[in-house]
Write a protein that holds these residues in place. Structure first.
Motif, PDB file in Angstrom:
ATOM      1  N   LEU A  36       0.833  -1.197   0.000  1.00  0.00           N
ATOM      2  CA  LEU A  36       0.000   0.000   0.000  1.00  0.00           C
ATOM      3  C   LEU A  36       0.870   1.250   0.000  1.00  0.00           C
ATOM      4  N   VAL A  66      -3.505   2.244   8.632  1.00  0.00           N
ATOM      5  CA  VAL A  66      -3.352   1.407   7.433  1.00  0.00           C
ATOM      6  C   VAL A  66      -2.460   0.192   7.724  1.00  0.00           C
ATOM      7  N   ALA A  69      -4.474  -2.336   9.705  1.00  0.00           N
ATOM      8  CA  ALA A  69      -5.459  -3.007   8.841  1.00  0.00           C
ATOM      9  C   ALA A  69      -4.775  -4.007   7.911  1.00  0.00           C
ATOM     10  N   LEU A  70      -3.631  -3.626   7.351  1.00  0.00           N
ATOM     11  CA  LEU A  70      -2.910  -4.526   6.444  1.00  0.00           C
ATOM     12  C   LEU A  70      -2.452  -5.782   7.174  1.00  0.00           C
ATOM     13  N   VAL A  73      -5.577  -7.953   7.779  1.00  0.00           N
ATOM     14  CA  VAL A  73      -6.106  -8.570   6.561  1.00  0.00           C
ATOM     15  C   VAL A  73      -5.182  -9.671   6.039  1.00  0.00           C
ATOM     16  N   THR A  74      -3.872  -9.471   6.136  1.00  0.00           N
ATOM     17  CA  THR A  74      -2.928 -10.410   5.519  1.00  0.00           C
ATOM     18  C   THR A  74      -2.322 -11.422   6.485  1.00  0.00           C
ATOM     19  N   PHE A 126      -9.234  -8.044  -2.541  1.00  0.00           N
ATOM     20  CA  PHE A 126      -8.318  -7.487  -1.540  1.00  0.00           C
ATOM     21  C   PHE A 126      -8.711  -6.055  -1.196  1.00  0.00           C
ATOM     22  N   THR A 129     -11.902  -6.039   0.947  1.00  0.00           N
ATOM     23  CA  THR A 129     -11.613  -6.480   2.317  1.00  0.00           C
ATOM     24  C   THR A 129     -10.871  -5.390   3.087  1.00  0.00           C
ATOM     25  N   LEU A 130      -9.923  -4.745   2.442  1.00  0.00           N
ATOM     26  CA  LEU A 130      -9.164  -3.683   3.104  1.00  0.00           C
ATOM     27  C   LEU A 130     -10.070  -2.506   3.446  1.00  0.00           C
ATOM     28  N   ARG A 131     -10.919  -2.108   2.512  1.00  0.00           N
ATOM     29  CA  ARG A 131     -11.869  -1.001   2.789  1.00  0.00           C
ATOM     30  C   ARG A 131     -12.774  -1.338   3.968  1.00  0.00           C
ATOM     31  N   THR A 133     -12.190  -3.407   6.419  1.00  0.00           N
ATOM     32  CA  THR A 133     -11.384  -3.418   7.650  1.00  0.00           C
ATOM     33  C   THR A 133     -11.096  -1.994   8.121  1.00  0.00           C
TER      34      THR A 133
END
Length: 136
Positions: A36, A66, A69-70, A73-74, A126, A129-131, A133
């Motif tokens: 990102l 961010v 969240a990353l 998510v990952t 992706f 899902t990121l949005r 989160t």
């Protein structure tokens, strides 16, 4: 006073995910890493210390938001955060999810191999899902 204009290289190499309070949150088109990029929407800024004190605080807050969240998510082993700007001078902050055994682990992502494009459906999933989160 000049208007904010995104550097053409950032525009070409990434996709906008969403605006944040200060930045344009973007996804690198290189699918080898969940990568990102936060770009403060301020004209003619190349360094963090050139931002106003309030914008510096906002940038720090958005990096934390961010990065968190990353990681969520990952499930990344490590989140790399960096603002280099040696080639693209416009201030931008990279937030990259790294995993043991990923391309060039534990070395840097810059200048390694050839970029791989996202499959459209995986990219869109992706981003969604990121949005979600970031919105929760």
């Amino acid at each position: 006073m000049t208007e904010f204009v995104l550097d053409p290289r950032l525009e070409n190499d990434s996709t906008s995910i969403m605006p944040t309070g200060l930045c344009d949150l973007r996804l690198s088109k290189d699918a080898r890493w969940p990568w990102l990029i936060l770009v403060p929407r301020r004209a003619d800024i190349t360094e963090i210390f050139e931002l106003t004190p309030l914008d510096q605080v906002l940038l720090t807050f958005e990096i934390e938001l961010v990065a968190n969240a990353l990681k969520k998510v990952t499930g990344a082993t490590k989140i790399n955060v960096g603002a280099l700007g040696n080639i693209v001078r416009q201030l931008h902050v990279h937030i990259i999810a790294r995993f043991e055994g990923d391309a060039n682990w534990p070395g840097p992502v810059w200048g390694f191999g050839k970029a791989e494009a996202y499959d459209d459906s995986k990219r869109d999933e992706f981003i969604t899902t990121l949005r979600e989160t970031l919105s929760s």
